[in-house]
Write a protein that holds these residues in place. Structure first.
Motif, short mmCIF file in Angstrom:
data_model
loop_
_atom_site.label_atom_id
_atom_site.label_comp_id
_atom_site.label_asym_id
_atom_site.label_seq_id
_atom_site.Cartn_x
_atom_site.Cartn_y
_atom_site.Cartn_z
N GLY A 28 40.77 32.18 41.62
CA GLY A 28 41.37 32.98 42.69
C GLY A 28 40.59 32.92 43.98
O GLY A 28 39.54 32.27 44.08
N ALA A 73 44.21 35.91 38.44
CA ALA A 73 43.71 35.28 39.66
C ALA A 73 44.76 35.26 40.77
O ALA A 73 44.43 34.99 41.93
N ARG A 100 39.79 38.03 42.52
CA ARG A 100 38.76 37.02 42.33
C ARG A 100 38.22 37.22 40.92
O ARG A 100 37.44 38.15 40.66
#
Length: 276
Positions: free
Chosen positions: A20, A49, A53
């Protein structure tokens, strides 16, 4: 997805996978005993993701991380491992993370909080988790599958290890139909975790009840009602202590809710992380 390495305070190499956007809300995933960051499944990691993050860590002695001789019975060593990943990913009081721990990963979260506090933590998710270890510790009560695996699961004798780890049966996946590949992968990861690591992780007694009582961040407790590795009473115990808690007990589900119903898992985790 990127694979990264970072050194912990004692020089142990920690490997983690990051998914991500780098500027997304950090969500740090800590797996359980004798597993690795691959336990979550790519579909779960990729779905999370899309929103966050996602940082999936291989704990010390597991997966691709280093296998030091010491530290497995040391709360401060586990705390330093999490702190090293936080530093590498820019997690701080200005950019706090949500910590998600499955099974033994819940204890590692407590190790971190006991040493570093909650300043860099926005929320905690405990999935089929233990939060304490030792005789009489309600936050560490294990189920029949785990009891059946001790002490044989720590043996260096391959026949004994295979037999006793096999006693986990369907506990990590739920009903085996259609999950044979996943089941074999999880079983294989357990076997590739060195026996001395498997043993050392249980060679400590620790209570985190007071820590949980004083915890000042939101906690989401997710647990299967039929968990045969960590008894569901451990989840109810945590819920009874923690001031800011949301509880989701999945009826009829065993120790791996993210394996049994990945879509529901992603949905519930996403809603909690987005709310804190």
């Amino acid at each position: 997805m990127t694979v990264r390495e970072v050194l912990s305070a004692d020089g142990t190499t920690l490997v983690y996978r990051a998914f991500g956007p780098e500027d997304g809300q950090p969500l740090v995933l800590l797996h359980g005993w004798a597993q690795s960051s691959k336990c979550w499944g790519e579909c779960v990691l990729d779905a999370l993701a899309e929103h966050f993050r996602v940082v999936a860590v291989d704990l010390r002695g597991h997966g691709y991380s280093g296998v030091p001789d010491t530290g497995y019975d040391d709360s401060k060593a586990w705390a330093a491992d999490v702190e090293a990943v936080f530093a590498a990913e820019g997690v701080s009081e200005r950019n706090p993370a949500v910590l998600l721990g499955w099974s033994y990963g819940g204890l590692v979260i407590c190790d971190y909080l006991a040493t570093h506090g909650s300043g860099a933590v926005k929320g905690v998710i405990l999935v089929g988790a233990v939060t304490s270890l030792g005789r009489g510790e309600k936050g560490g009560r294990i189920g029949p599958a785990m009891r059946a695996a001790i002490p044989g699961a720590m043996s260096e004798d391959p026949r004994e290890a295979v037999r006793t780890l096999g006693s986990f049966g369907d506990s990590l996946t739920g009903p085996a139909e259609g999950k044979g590949v996943v089941s074999q992968a999880l079983f294989g990861t357990s076997l590739t975790t060195p026996p001395r690591v498997r043993a050392a992780m249980f060679a400590r007694t620790v209570s985190n009840d007071e820590l949980l009582t004083d915890l000042d961040v939101p906690v989401f407790v997710l647990h299967g009602s039929d968990d045969s590795v960590v008894d569901v009473s451990a989840a109810h115990h945590v819920a009874s202590l923690t001031p800011h808690v949301t509880v989701s007990i999945w009826d009829g589900v065993d120790h791996g809710p993210f394996v049994e119903d990945p879509d529901r898992f992603v949905d519930e985790v996403t809603r909690f992380v987005s709310s804190v």
